[in-house]
Design a protein around this motif. Structure first.
Motif, PDB file in Angstrom:
ATOM      1  N   THR A  35       0.716  -1.097  -0.002  1.00 33.26           N
ATOM      2  CA  THR A  35      -0.598   0.023  -0.572  1.00 33.26           C
ATOM      3  C   THR A  35       0.726   1.167  -0.039  1.00 33.26           C
ATOM      4  O   THR A  35       2.125   1.371   0.667  1.00 33.26           O
ATOM      5  N   ASP A  37      -0.072   4.810   1.541  1.00 35.61           N
ATOM      6  CA  ASP A  37      -0.835   5.324   1.540  1.00 35.61           C
ATOM      7  C   ASP A  37       0.508   6.676   3.442  1.00 35.61           C
ATOM      8  O   ASP A  37       0.706   5.841   4.114  1.00 35.61           O
ATOM      9  N   SER A 254      -8.148   4.705   4.304  1.00 34.95           N
ATOM     10  CA  SER A 254      -7.244   5.347   3.428  1.00 34.95           C
ATOM     11  C   SER A 254      -5.759   3.810   2.074  1.00 34.95           C
ATOM     12  O   SER A 254      -5.307   4.538   1.666  1.00 34.95           O
ATOM     13  N   TRP A 255      -6.285   3.142   2.636  1.00 37.33           N
ATOM     14  CA  TRP A 255      -6.169   1.747   1.928  1.00 37.33           C
ATOM     15  C   TRP A 255      -5.632   1.784   0.385  1.00 37.33           C
ATOM     16  O   TRP A 255      -7.206   2.217  -0.031  1.00 37.33           O
ATOM     17  N   ASN A 256      -4.310   1.594   0.122  1.00 34.48           N
ATOM     18  CA  ASN A 256      -4.121   2.029  -1.557  1.00 34.48           C
ATOM     19  C   ASN A 256      -3.276   1.264  -2.195  1.00 34.48           C
ATOM     20  O   ASN A 256      -2.135   0.785  -1.725  1.00 34.48           O
TER      21      ASN A 256
END
Length: 260
Positions: A35, A37, A254-256
């Protein structure tokens, strides 16, 4: 007090198997690499600082030996801030440089992720004695003795780099070539250090081979390495910290997910 004791070698974490220390950083590193973020990385940094202080390693977090981590993180973030993917409102633009809302988010996330991944690796590695690490690689992971002994010899030479760098600086200044502009001076000195390192490594390899370190025979160990419940607990703490970071990032939205 020995140098290793000053680095936390006598603490609960410092007494653990070096292989367990390295393995404890793997779950968190994998989670942060999946991730990009600021929430997951920021949570990881807070957890790392708290856990290290609780383990008696707080002095290492802010020591000069970890300064490179606190410097490299912001530098990586600045590069992404200036040249990263743009998005949203553009605040500044000049040539190839574009500072936008998206690049600011990427820059902050990158800086935090670099610090969160590198900090535990550096702090835990400072508590590892090279000989103990070699014993762990040989007895716990059953790696080939030839590879382990070579790695041990290389680790023992790492501490000589700074001494060689200072000696080269003094020698070049004595010859009148150390007062030039900083860029060519550092480039020439770095090349000299590379040549010196290659020569020393070749001499060390020859000496070790002459003493039979490269022989393909079963070897005994002066110290027995244990891998027990305490080592499993240390790895579990690392896995739990990774799970907390992922859970906080997912809960906050917000996990990307990326692979980078």
């Amino acid at each position: 007090m020995s140098l290793l004791d000053a680095r936390g070698g006598t603490t609960w974490v410092g007494r653990r198997n070096p292989v367990a220390k390295v393995a404890a950083t793997v779950p968190l590193s994998i989670a942060l690499l999946l991730t990009l973020d600021p929430v997951s990385a920021g949570t990881a940094i807070v957890l790392e600082v708290v856990l290290f202080w609780a383990a008696g390693l707080g002095s290492l977090v802010w020591s000069p030996r970890t300064a490179v981590v606190w410097i490299a993180g912001p530098l990586a973030g600045v590069s992404m801030l200036l040249y990263g993917r743009t998005g949203g409102t553009v605040y500044f633009e000049w040539g190839l440089i574009q500072v936008s809302q998206g690049s600011i988010e990427i820059g902050l996330s990158t800086a935090a992720r670099v610090i969160a991944i590198a900090l535990p690796a550096v702090v835990l590695f400072l508590t590892i004695d090279p000989t103990d690490f070699a014993d762990g690689l040989s007895q716990t992971l059953r790696l080939p003795e030839r590879f382990v002994l070579g790695a041990l010899g290389a680790l023992r030479l790492v501490g000589l780099f700074m001494d060689d760098w200072r000696a080269l600086a003094l020698a070049r200044r004595a010859r009148g070539v150390g007062d030039r502009w900083i860029v060519p001076r550092l480039a020439g000195q770095a090349f000299g250090l590379l040549v010196l390192s290659i020569r020393r490594g070749s001499k060390l390899a020859t000496a070790m081979e002459a003493r039979g370190f490269g022989a393909d025979v079963a070897r005994t160990h002066a110290r027995e390495v244990h891998f027990g419940g305490a080592e499993v607990a240390l790895i579990a703490i690392g896995a739990l910290a990774a799970a907390v970071c992922v859970a906080v990032a997912v809960a906050s939205g917000s996990w990307n997910f990326v692979v980078a």
